[in-house]
Design an enzyme around this catalytic site. Structure first.
Site, mmCIF file in Angstrom:
data_model
loop_
_atom_site.group_PDB
_atom_site.id
_atom_site.type_symbol
_atom_site.label_atom_id
_atom_site.label_comp_id
_atom_site.label_asym_id
_atom_site.label_seq_id
_atom_site.Cartn_x
_atom_site.Cartn_y
_atom_site.Cartn_z
ATOM 1 N N GLY A 1 57.113 26.676 31.249
ATOM 2 C CA GLY A 1 58.292 27.371 31.742
ATOM 3 C C GLY A 1 58.524 28.665 30.992
ATOM 4 O O GLY A 1 57.961 28.883 29.915
ATOM 5 N N VAL B 1 64.661 18.069 14.766
ATOM 6 C CA VAL B 1 65.265 17.291 13.682
ATOM 7 C C VAL B 1 64.690 15.871 13.664
ATOM 8 O O VAL B 1 65.259 14.969 13.081
ATOM 9 C CB VAL B 1 66.800 17.237 13.829
ATOM 10 C CG1 VAL B 1 67.413 18.627 13.710
ATOM 11 C CG2 VAL B 1 67.216 16.606 15.175
ATOM 12 N N HIS C 1 66.882 23.306 11.532
ATOM 13 C CA HIS C 1 68.147 22.646 11.866
ATOM 14 C C HIS C 1 68.341 21.334 11.125
ATOM 15 O O HIS C 1 69.162 20.511 11.518
ATOM 16 C CB HIS C 1 68.222 22.414 13.383
ATOM 17 C CG HIS C 1 68.248 23.691 14.167
ATOM 18 N ND1 HIS C 1 67.876 23.783 15.480
ATOM 19 C CD2 HIS C 1 68.591 24.946 13.795
ATOM 20 C CE1 HIS C 1 67.988 25.032 15.888
ATOM 21 N NE2 HIS C 1 68.414 25.760 14.886
#
Ligand SMILES: [Zn+2]
Length: 313
Positions: free
Chosen positions: A287, A145, A161
């Site tokens: 990750g 955002v 979003h």
């Protein structure tokens, strides 16, 4: 470079200081980007092959692409920057129901805005904008955002979003730029000259109850409450927007995920659609992600280091 920092706030009855004891970052990305192994030339070649073979590439980005611009990722995930009341994520229902919740939210948002709005795109944002310009990128979907894709010039873009740079009235739906609201905050709170000299390690803004209660929040012209145009916890993404992105995914021939662990369903569901369509999926994220097993290629590199190395032609 870590250092102590503090916010100076001038209150109506004299002047007081808020000392933030936590360590802060001044433009250092090291604090926000997880450590990653050095670039593997073979992996770079594999991503290059993936991009070269793509003719209608859809890219989905998450918080991980913005850490190199100085935004801690766990904050922008799901709810966006400053979308918290103190330690807890802000709940959509609470924001709607409670004027004190909105007052606290906006006071914190007001203090954080100068730094947040001045953040700049990093080489990963610029690379994707360049891919679009050269006809390589079919569509870009972001969970962020922070408006950094827009600042880099991306246009074939869906902000899943919403965006912190827009504010809307919950009553009549009128939209205003967030910068305009900042001027109204300043006019209504002339003694609240707040200067953020940095960001606490967790990006938080600390204000006392007294400070929050004295903060004046403007309403829309119609009297309705104002809310940033972002999806808070407990709210859902507009179904039309979801349908729109599903269509773009179905039209694409490959999907590249950049800087998202795909833990949030609002983004993950598009991976499922891509899987259904048997699109090749590549994931660039430091990750593990929820979809590593669905990807034909997984890279644990810094987005801003790797993407500029790829030739989009
Ligand atoms: Zn209104």
């Amino acid at each position: 470079t870590k250092m102590n920092c503090r916010w100076t706030l001038r209150a109506a009855k004299g002047r007081w200081m808020v000392n933030i004891s936590q360590q802060c970052s001044h433009g250092s990305i090291g604090l926000f980007v997880p450590p990653s192994p050095p670039l593997d030339p073979e992996k770079i070649r594999e991503l290059q092959r993936f991009i070269t073979l793509s003719k209608r590439l859809l890219v989905m980005t998450g918080a991980g692409i913005s850490t190199e611009s100085g935004i801690p990722d766990y904050r922008s995930e799901k709810v966006g920057l400053y979308a918290r009341t103190d330690r807890k994520p802000i709940q959509h229902g609470d924001f709607l129901r409670s004027a004190p919740v909105r007052q606290r939210y906006w006071a914190r948002n007001f203090v954080g805005w100068p730094r947040f709005s001045s953040l700049q795109p990093n080489p990963a944002h610029w690379a994707l904008s360049n891919w679009e310009r050269l006809g390589k990128l079919y569509w870009l979907v972001t969970q962020n955002v922070d408006a950094l894709h827009t600042k880099a010039g991306s246009q074939r873009l869906t902000e899943l979003h919403g965006c912190m740079h827009r504010v809307l009235c919950l009553n009549c739906g009128e939209q205003i730029p967030r910068g305009v609201l900042q001027e109204r905050f300043e006019a209504l709170n002339p003694t609240w000259s707040a200067e953020a000299h940095g960001l606490a390690p967790d990006g938080d803004v600390f204000l006392t109850e007294e400070q929050v209660r004295s903060f004046r929040v403007p309403s829309c012209r119609c009297g309705g409450p104002l809310k940033p145009d972002v999806v808070f916890f407990g709210d859902t993404v507009n179904p039309d927007k979801v349908d729109f992105v599903h269509r773009r995914v179905k039209e694409a021939d490959s999907l590249l995920v950049v800087g998202s662990s795909l833990q949030v369903y609002s983004g993950y569901r598009f991976i499922l659609t891509a899987r259904e369509k048997k699109l090749p999926i590549a994931i660039l994220n430091i990750g593990p992600t929820r979809s590593d097993d669905l990807a034909c290629l997984k890279l644990d590199s810094r987005c801003g280091e790797l993407l500029p190395l790829i030739d989009p032609c």
